[in-house]
Motif scaffolding. Structure first.
Motif, PDB file in Angstrom:
ATOM      1  N   LYS B 237       0.864  -1.184   0.000  1.00 62.76           N
ATOM      2  CA  LYS B 237       0.000   0.000   0.000  1.00 62.76           C
ATOM      3  C   LYS B 237       0.897   1.229   0.000  1.00 62.76           C
ATOM      4  N   VAL B 238       0.833   1.987  -1.049  1.00 65.03           N
ATOM      5  CA  VAL B 238       1.675   3.169  -1.183  1.00 65.03           C
ATOM      6  C   VAL B 238       0.822   4.394  -0.933  1.00 65.03           C
ATOM      7  N   MET B 239       1.240   5.197   0.004  1.00 64.31           N
ATOM      8  CA  MET B 239       0.470   6.390   0.312  1.00 64.31           C
ATOM      9  C   MET B 239       1.389   7.572   0.432  1.00 64.31           C
ATOM     10  N   HIS B 240       0.832   8.734   0.190  1.00 69.08           N
ATOM     11  CA  HIS B 240       1.566   9.960   0.491  1.00 69.08           C
ATOM     12  C   HIS B 240       1.176  10.381   1.899  1.00 69.08           C
ATOM     13  N   LEU B 250      -2.771  10.505   5.797  1.00 70.73           N
ATOM     14  CA  LEU B 250      -2.380   9.641   4.688  1.00 70.73           C
ATOM     15  C   LEU B 250      -3.283   9.914   3.509  1.00 70.73           C
ATOM     16  N   LEU B 251      -2.674  10.034   2.347  1.00 66.53           N
ATOM     17  CA  LEU B 251      -3.454  10.357   1.147  1.00 66.53           C
ATOM     18  C   LEU B 251      -3.077   9.390   0.052  1.00 66.53           C
ATOM     19  N   ALA B 252      -4.025   9.094  -0.786  1.00 66.79           N
ATOM     20  CA  ALA B 252      -3.676   8.306  -1.959  1.00 66.79           C
ATOM     21  C   ALA B 252      -2.811   9.189  -2.843  1.00 66.79           C
ATOM     22  N   PRO B 253      -1.861   8.615  -3.530  1.00 71.71           N
ATOM     23  CA  PRO B 253      -0.940   9.460  -4.295  1.00 71.71           C
ATOM     24  C   PRO B 253      -1.670  10.330  -5.310  1.00 71.71           C
ATOM     25  N   GLY B 254      -1.398  11.596  -5.281  1.00 66.52           N
ATOM     26  CA  GLY B 254      -2.011  12.498  -6.237  1.00 66.52           C
ATOM     27  C   GLY B 254      -3.281  13.148  -5.747  1.00 66.52           C
ATOM     28  N   THR B 255      -3.701  12.868  -4.518  1.00 64.57           N
ATOM     29  CA  THR B 255      -4.961  13.452  -4.058  1.00 64.57           C
ATOM     30  C   THR B 255      -4.749  14.491  -2.977  1.00 64.57           C
ATOM     31  N   SER B 256      -3.561  15.019  -2.886  1.00 60.59           N
ATOM     32  CA  SER B 256      -3.325  16.045  -1.874  1.00 60.59           C
ATOM     33  C   SER B 256      -4.132  17.290  -2.216  1.00 60.59           C
ATOM     34  N   SER B 257      -4.547  18.011  -1.194  1.00 55.02           N
ATOM     35  CA  SER B 257      -5.384  19.188  -1.431  1.00 55.02           C
ATOM     36  C   SER B 257      -4.634  20.249  -2.204  1.00 55.02           C
TER      37      SER B 257
END
Lengths: 370, 260
Positions: B237-240, B250-257
């Motif tokens: 599981k890769v998360m940002h 924790l955010l799914a990659p690319g979904t940062s505000s």
């Protein structure tokens, strides 16, 4: 509870007041100034008390020696104790060549002028005058003039301890002798002195900060040619951290990291709290950097007693040395210039990057021809 | 404690990971915030915790965990937390050649590493701390430091193996931190691979490939190794992640505000 790294105590219960220190706005740690106000602002106010600050030297050690002198000079101006342990040169050589503070005399005269009565804003009479420089309050962070040396009398007022590690001292047997000897010496200086955090305040000794400086640490003179040098260095830094956490000291260690392998440097950086590297421009300079003397790279910022740390606005920093100031600035690289015609002030840069065409005009990279 | 991390990993106060080794590894960054998470998590679940800290002083953990809602000082006084101050023990041994007991309430000396440069004594002390308790947690901060201090890779591998056996026999969990910057000596088995072999969970923390960003602090990868069951494919599981003073987002990659 014995507090080993300082945090801001509530105002009711006897807050620790030590001159020359400031409580950090970000995490409540006690900070001391590095002697360079712009470096203080990059680090979030200064060096936290109880931490180890690593300065990775530039190749010719010109600027790292200068930064060491600023650090020591700031200690003298703030009335802190100084401890220098050196294997290369006699520490007295360093201590005799400290730069002279510039702003001290000027702030004193300006405060005297400020005596006129303020009829309406009388509450602001006693506050220091607002300074527009990066440093802020004049009691913390001073500017130094490197062309004059500090008066010897000022230096001697401080509690000075130095250790010169020469061949004459017998270090005893075993592997990490010189390192162990230095640490023991440092620990002896701290024990039962005003620099130690005691559970009960003895009352007669006012707490003070000890600035510990280890110039050219881990240079070949320290290590010799033993194969497991890195373990000795790591062990020393580990124990230095243990000492620092239990006392009121701020350590500055300068290491010529360009002599070490990348992984060893990574190991060393793990054991210090803050690490910055100076890269001076030598030889032909890139014209983009024409006003700067070098780059400042931040490798590690202190994260003590909290989950997050202070981060400056940008990591692209360059420094410039002036006679009275050491300036660190956020470096703004010029935008990539392609077809846009010559801009004011950018002509020089363009000339050096692209040779002039034969007809005498500045050649522009015109890829599109409408 | 970081709720989002627990949700992703499937842990909760009633479903503590036990009997396992959890490896936290990082590359060019500092993942020690995850240690505070485990401290807070297990203390809130009223388990016994042994914190062997060699990298920072106790005050650091105390103050950092206070933002997460646990009081380490109080837990130490209650007996829920045993703090082994390896930092001070190392200093005392360096300076004096031997060391008296600093934090354990017993007569045994914490003269561990530097006598024979192996971690046998440290293992014995840790074993003694967790015997007769169930569901304890041992946190060791951190393992790469021992490599720097002179312990050989082989000895470190043995230590990790012993800790794994201890976990399985005593029903406790072992959490440790490994900095991947350390390049191994090729002739001996790599300690990182050895830790990975024994770990049931690995949380790997790295910076973003595109450089530093204020909104997304890095990439966190959770690798689970299920040893029971017939499930053979375990995706990572890769998360940002973004670390704030009190929590980990924790955010799914690319979904940062900042991006959306």
């Amino acid at each position: 509870m014995k507090k080993v790294t300082f945090t801001k105590r509530p105002a009711k219960g006897g807050a620790v007041q030590v001159h020359g220190t400031v409580v950090s706005l970000h995490n409540g740690l006690l900070l001391v100034s590095t002697g360079i106000p712009s470096l203080d602002s990059v680090l979030g106010g200064g060096v936290p008390l109880g931490s180890v600050f690593l300065l990775e030297e530039d190749v010719h050690t010109r600027f790292s020696t200068l930064l060491t002198k600023y650090f020591l000079a700031e200690g003298v101006t703030s009335g802190h104790g100084l401890y220098v342990a050196s294997a290369n040169a006699n520490p007295d050589v360093l201590l005799n060549a400290l730069p002279k503070p510039t702003s001290m005399s000027s702030t004193r005269s300006s405060q005297q002028k400020n005596d006129n009565d303020m009829k309406i804003a009388f509450m602001y009479k006693d506050l220091p005058k607002n300074q527009s420089s990066l440093s802020g309050v004049s009691r913390y962070g001073h500017y130094y003039d490197i062309s004059c040396n500090m008066d010897k009398s000022e230096v001697e007022k401080c509690d000075l301890k130095s250790l010169h590690l020469t061949d004459e001292i017998s270090y005893g047997e075993g592997k990490n002798d010189m390192f162990r000897y230095t640490l023991k010496h440092l620990k002896q200086c701290i024990n039962n002195s005003r620099y130690e955090m005691k559970q009960k305040n003895s009352g007669d000794q006012q707490l003070n900060v000890l600035r510990v400086v280890l110039p050219h640490f881990a240079s070949p003179l320290w290590c010799g040619d033993k194969p497991d040098n890195i373990h000795n260095i790591v062990r020393f830094l580990h124990c230095l951290r243990a000492v620092a956490r239990n006392s009121m000291i701020a350590c500055l260690v300068t290491i010529p990291t360009h002599l070490y392998h990348e992984n060893e440097v990574a190991m060393i950086r793990q054991l210090v709290d803050t690490s910055i590297e100076l890269e001076a421009f030598v030889g032909e300079k890139n014209p983009v950097f024409k006003q700067y003397h070098g780059l400042l790279k931040i490798h590690k910022l202190p994260r003590l007693n909290s989950l997050v740390n202070f981060v400056p606005d940008s990591f692209d920093l360059a420094f410039e040395l002036k006679r009275t100031k050491f300036i660190i600035e956020y470096m703004h690289l010029p935008p990539d210039i392609s077809e846009t015609a010559s801009r004011q002030g950018m002509d020089e840069t363009n000339d050096k990057l692209h040779p002039r065409s034969a007809c005498g005009g500045v050649s522009l990279n015109k890829k599109l021809d409408f | 404690m970081f709720e989002e991390l627990n949700n992703i990993a499937g842990w909760s106060l009633k479903n503590l990971p036990t009997n396992k080794m959890i490896l936290i590894s990082d590359w060019n960054t500092d993942a020690s915030f995850l240690l505070h998470h485990f401290l807070a998590f297990y203390l809130k679940a009223n388990s016994k915790v042994v914190l062997a800290h060699a990298a920072q002083s106790f005050i650091h953990y105390n103050l950092a965990c206070s933002r997460l809602g646990v009081n380490l000082e109080r837990s130490r006084n209650n007996g829920d937390l045993i703090a082994l101050n390896l930092l001070d023990a190392s200093l005392q041994q360096y300076v004096e050649g031997s060391c008296e007991n600093l934090s354990l309430d017993s007569e045994e000396c914490l003269n561990f590493l530097f006598g024979d440069n192996s971690l046998k004594h440290l293992f014995k002390v840790l074993k003694r701390c967790v015997e007769n308790t169930k569901d304890a947690l041992i946190i060791l901060d951190d393992v790469t430091l021992f490599l720097g201090l002179g312990v050989s890779q082989k000895d470190l591998n043995y230590f990790v193996h012993y800790m794994d056996v201890l976990c399985k026999s005593n029903n406790c969990t072992f959490v440790t931190l490994f900095h991947q910057n350390f390049a191994p000596n090729i002739s001996e088995p790599s300690p990182y691979l050895c830790c990975q072999l024994y770990a049931s969970y690995e949380i790997e923390v790295k910076g973003l490939e595109s450089g530093y960003s204020k909104d997304v602090h890095g990439v966190l990868t959770l690798k689970t190794k299920e040893t029971e069951g017939i499930k053979t494919y375990q995706p990572h599981k890769v998360m940002h992640y973004r670390l704030t003073d009190r929590s980990l987002q924790l955010l799914a990659p690319g979904t940062s505000s900042a991006v959306l």
